[in-house]
Structures are given as C-alpha cells and as structure tokens.
Design an enzyme around this catalytic site. Structure first.
Site, mmCIF file in Angstrom:
data_model
loop_
_atom_site.group_PDB
_atom_site.id
_atom_site.type_symbol
_atom_site.label_atom_id
_atom_site.label_comp_id
_atom_site.label_asym_id
_atom_site.label_seq_id
_atom_site.Cartn_x
_atom_site.Cartn_y
_atom_site.Cartn_z
ATOM 1 N N LYS A 282 0.713 -1.050 0.062
ATOM 2 C CA LYS A 282 0.038 0.196 -0.011
ATOM 3 C C LYS A 282 1.028 1.175 -0.031
ATOM 4 C CE LYS A 282 -3.686 2.024 2.692
ATOM 5 N NZ LYS A 282 -4.846 1.592 3.660
ATOM 6 N N SER B 169 -9.687 1.853 2.641
ATOM 7 C CA SER B 169 -8.675 2.592 1.910
ATOM 8 C C SER B 169 -7.846 1.490 1.129
ATOM 9 C CB SER B 169 -8.076 3.631 2.638
ATOM 10 O OG SER B 169 -7.229 2.876 3.804
ATOM 11 N N SER C 230 -9.993 -0.670 6.842
ATOM 12 C CA SER C 230 -9.531 -0.611 5.487
ATOM 13 C C SER C 230 -8.830 -1.755 4.703
ATOM 14 C CB SER C 230 -8.583 0.485 5.473
ATOM 15 O OG SER C 230 -9.335 1.741 5.267
HETATM 16 N N1 GLN Z 1 -13.410 4.083 6.137
HETATM 17 C C1 GLN Z 1 -12.782 4.557 7.232
HETATM 18 C C2 GLN Z 1 -12.453 5.868 7.149
HETATM 19 O O1 GLN Z 1 -12.636 6.496 6.209
HETATM 20 C C3 GLN Z 1 -11.615 3.689 7.658
HETATM 21 C C4 GLN Z 1 -10.542 3.918 6.895
HETATM 22 C C5 GLN Z 1 -9.257 3.224 7.346
HETATM 23 O O2 GLN Z 1 -9.362 1.830 7.851
HETATM 24 N N2 GLN Z 1 -8.115 3.358 6.944
HETATM 25 O O3 GLN Z 1 -11.758 6.475 8.037
#
Ligand code: GLN
Length: 485
Positions: A75, A150, A174
């Site tokens: 990532k 994400s 995410s």
């Molecule tokens: N979707 C969640 C957010 O927008 C979690 C994102 C994540 O786990 N990085 O914060």
C-alpha cells in the site's frame, strides 16, 4: 502460475520449477496489461523488482528459503526507500521515502520482491478508494463497482492476481472491507502487534498494518514475517511472535463462536446476511458452537470513531505545512499564505473535512464535550468485547453490510459512506484482531465473513479461517476477465 498462493509459490521456487525473475516478470506483465483498467497501482517498481528478484534467485542458490523471491505489492502509505510513497495524496506526490517502514524492511529482509505501490484513499480516509489523488480503483469483479477502501488497490491487485499478496492498513476497516468487497483474505492484527514505524500516520491509536492474501495460510506466512517488536514504535508490544503456521490445522470442534445480534440487524443486506449465515453453519459443521451475544454499544462506534480519528488526523497531518514535506504552493505572499494554500491545494476535500472536524473537537470548550466523551464511549465499546470474550472464543459477523457498491454512489454523501464501515470500526476502537475471508457471492459480487478474536489471538483466527478454506473454495474464485494467463 498466476493462480498460485504464496505457499505454492514458495514450493515452486524451492523445487526450481521457476525462478524469482520469471515469476516477477509474469506479475509485471499482468500489471502492465490490466493496471490501465483497474488503476490498482500508483507506482510500478519494475527495475527494483527485477534487481531484487535476481538477488533473491542468488540467495536461494545459497540456501535462503521461505519467502525469498516471492513478489508482493505495498500500500502506498508504507515508506519504501528510494520509491515514491504518496499515500494517495497530491501532498506527497513528490515524496521519495528516504527509509523503509519496518513492515517493508521486514518483508525485504525475508527476501520478498517489491512489484509496486498500490492505490488507496487519500491518507487512508475512505471506504471506496474514490478519494485518491490518482483516481479511483475498479473492482475486478465488476469494474463499475468500488473495490472498497482505503486499501482498495491492494485488494484489487490480489483479486485480479496482479500480485500474489499485498500489504494494507486498517484504521477503521481498511484491510477487511476491501478484502470483503474484492473476495480476498485480509487480516487486521491486534493493535501493537505490527510496527507502525514508517507508515504515514492517519489515526495513531487505531492504525495497524496487516496482510492481504488469497488464503489464511498465506496471511499466516506474511504476518509471521511482518510482526514483532520494534523499538522505533513506542506502541509496538514487546511480546513474542508465536508460530502462526503450526496451528492452522488444529481441530476447531468445541470452539465457541459469538453471534452479536447488533451485527445482524437493520441495514444488513438480506442476501449478504444469508450468505454469512451459511458460512457460519459451515463452521458449525466443523464442530464450532454458536452462542448469541450482545455488544450493546455497537451503535456508538461510528460516531465515536468520527471524533477520535479526525482528532488524531488533524494532529498527525499538521506536519504537511508546505515547509517540511511534500507539496508547496507557488509564489506565496507570506508565511500564512504558504500554509493555507499549500494545504488547501495539496489536500483533498475529505482530508480537509476531517482536519476541520478534528480541530473542532480538540478545541478548548469542545474538548470535554466531544473528544473526552468519545474516549469514554471507546472504553465502553472495549468492555463490551471483553465481556463477550468471557463467554466465547471468537466472534463471527459480516464484514460489510452490503456487497461492492457502484462508483460514485456514495461519494457525495459522507455520512452514508461512513456507515459502510459499521461492522469493522468497533474492532479498531477496541484494538482487537480480526479477519475477513471470502464466504460466497451475492449479485455475483463477493461477500466476506468477519472473524473477530481476543487480543493476540491471531493464530486462532487463522486456524478457523484456514479450516473454513479447507472446506470451501470461495477464496479460489477469480473474476473471469482476469482468470487468464
Ligand atoms: N473508512 C474508514 C475511514 O474512512 C476507515 C479507513 C481506514 O481503515 N483507513 O476512516
């Protein structure tokens, strides 16, 4: 060869069926062929990959085994030395990391080959991969759908077999939610199990890195190499890393699984619910016992998260000021103009929204009403889980209330977007480990089963996931368009 799991690739390399260079070339070709359609990679590190693969082949000749020569994608929020590490943001578009994140370093030391850096929501804020400065990622099962976020690029890359495995991070879901939406296996370890050093920080009390793979066995292999104490991360737990592979085939008969009624309530798609129920009955056939449990503060997890995470992000992202890192605006009038314009031009709308919320909840007068209150509720959410784990060994639930939704569907409605993490966020607030594994399909899109464990119970999660994958083949499914040499 593209269908092989990490375990199979290791066996193939060991037997001399192919070299790491051949393997790496095969994945690079797949990336070149399909990345224009999927947009799963921000950067392809072809030259580095081939150099590392050559080295790995030499090391194998000298007797180095394990993951040596096996390719991986990271990532783009893991700092990788000499490689752009953008975090999906214009702010860091020009940032070449001067050092490796511990996760990157550990996997490099294990001999893994870096194929490239995967696309992601900007600063890991999002559930659909649509907030990336580099454009959205497409779901390999249906390119009109989101891959989740994400870590959407990491999930799509593995789902389309552009990489045999990848790394992700999970602050509120995410790793698990994109794994679920793309039909792969994702593991979010216990907070503190894996070093956060060199990961671009979003919300430091929640962020945790983990493996995104085809199988639970592969997740065990990767976690084994990723995890461990790191003096460079003060929140990393000095606890020995157990052998995640030796217990994979343990008998799960007699294990008690908690079914939290709050996770099977309103908002859960009917077909997702029945698919998840079917997966749970498969575990029952293996001898697991079901127990109804309650996690009464579940409904408070999203509001709590959207106080805690923005608060921490507003503080973490203060460093992007146009002076020290990343993007700087053109011809600033004065220092204030430099700060303002660098941040407004360099950061996207969702990131700015969170910084504003975070600054607000931390400001004097509101701190007690919001931030402190959220910390108290966080404690209640943690206690819910602790009480549940007095009765059960593990909790089973859906990973996501729906299958992958259409690109653009929720993009202009942040609250609806936030609700797509309703099944994953409480785990981060509590710091627990959890997995998502492929459990079937609904509307021809993958559905994930979530397994939530007690602190440091990764081996138990992997054992249950592996047992399930020995009985089912959902994790072997590849979308037709990518299921070709
Ligand atoms: N979707 C969640 C957010 O927008 C979690 C994102 C994540 O786990 N990085 O914060």
């Amino acid at each position: 060869m593209y269908k092989k799991t990490l375990a199979e690739l290791i066996a193939g390399l060991e037997a001399g069926e192919f070299s790491s260079v051949e393997l790496t070339q095969m994945y690079l070709e797949r990336i070149k062929r399909w990345n224009p359609e999927l947009n799963a990679f921000i950067t392809i590190t072809e030259e580095l990959a081939l150099t590392q693969a050559k080295q790995a082949d030499q090391q194998r000749h000298q007797g180095k085994g394990g993951l040596t020569g096996v390719p991986i994608a990271h990532k783009d929020l893991f700092c990788s030395q000499g490689v752009r590490s953008s975090c999906g943001s214009k702010m860091l578009d020009n940032f070449i990391a001067p050092y490796n994140a511990t996760v990157v370093e550990n996997l490099q030391q294990a001999g893994m080959v870096l194929l490239g850096k995967t696309n992601m929501d900007e600063f890991a804020m999002g559930s659909s991969n649509e907030t990336s400065y580099y454009g959205c990622v497409k779901n390999p099962w249906d390119v009109s759908k989101v891959p989740g976020g994400s870590s959407g690029g990491s999930a799509a890359a593995v789902a389309a077999r552009l990489a045999p495995a990848s790394t992700g991070t999970d602050t509120g879901g995410s790793i698990r939610q994109p794994a679920s939406l793309c039909g792969i296996t994702g593991l979010k370890p216990t907070y503190g199990r894996v070093s956060r050093y060199g990961m671009v920080a979003f919300a430091s009390s929640l962020d945790q890195a983990g493996p995104m793979t085809q199988t639970a066995e592969d997740a065990a292999l990767l976690l084994q190499a990723m995890a461990g104490f790191d003096a460079k991360d003060s929140t990393c737990v000095p606890q020995e890393v157990p052998d995640y592979l030796s217990g994979l085939n343990n008998d799960i008969a007699g294990l008690t699984l908690g079914l939290p009624k709050e996770y099977f309530a309103e908002g859960l798609d009917d077909e997702v619910a029945s698919t998840v129920q079917q997966a749970i009955s498969e575990l029952q056939k293996l001898g697991a016992k079901l127990v109804d449990i309650e996690l009464p503060h579940s409904h408070l997890s999203i509001p709590t998260y959207y106080v805690v995470a923005p608060a921490e992000c507003s503080s973490n992202l203060a460093r992007y000021d146009g002076v020290r890192f990343g993007y700087r605006c053109q011809n600033p009038k004065d220092l204030e103009d430099l700060y303002k314009r660098s941040r407004s031009e360099g950061l996207g709308a969702e990131v700015q929204r969170r910084i504003m919320i975070g600054t607000y909840v931390l400001s004097s007068g509101y701190y007690d009403a919001y931030y402190l209150q959220a910390q108290k509720v966080r404690q209640l959410i943690r206690q819910d889980f602790q009480q549940a784990f007095e009765k059960v060994d593990m909790i089973v639930a859906p990973t996501s209330p729906t299958v992958a939704f259409a690109l653009g569907d929720k993009f202009n409605d942040p609250v609806t977007m936030y609700l797509s993490d309703i099944d994953t966020i409480a785990v981060n607030l509590a710091g627990l480990p959890a997995m998502s594994i492929p459990a079937g399909f609904s509307q021809q899109l993958p559905v994930g089963l979530q397994l939530i464990g007690n602190y440091f119970d990764e081996a138990k999660l992997l054992n249950v996931a592996h047992s399930y994958q020995q009985q089912t083949d959902w994790h072997c499914q590849i979308s037709d368009g990518f299921n070709v040499e």
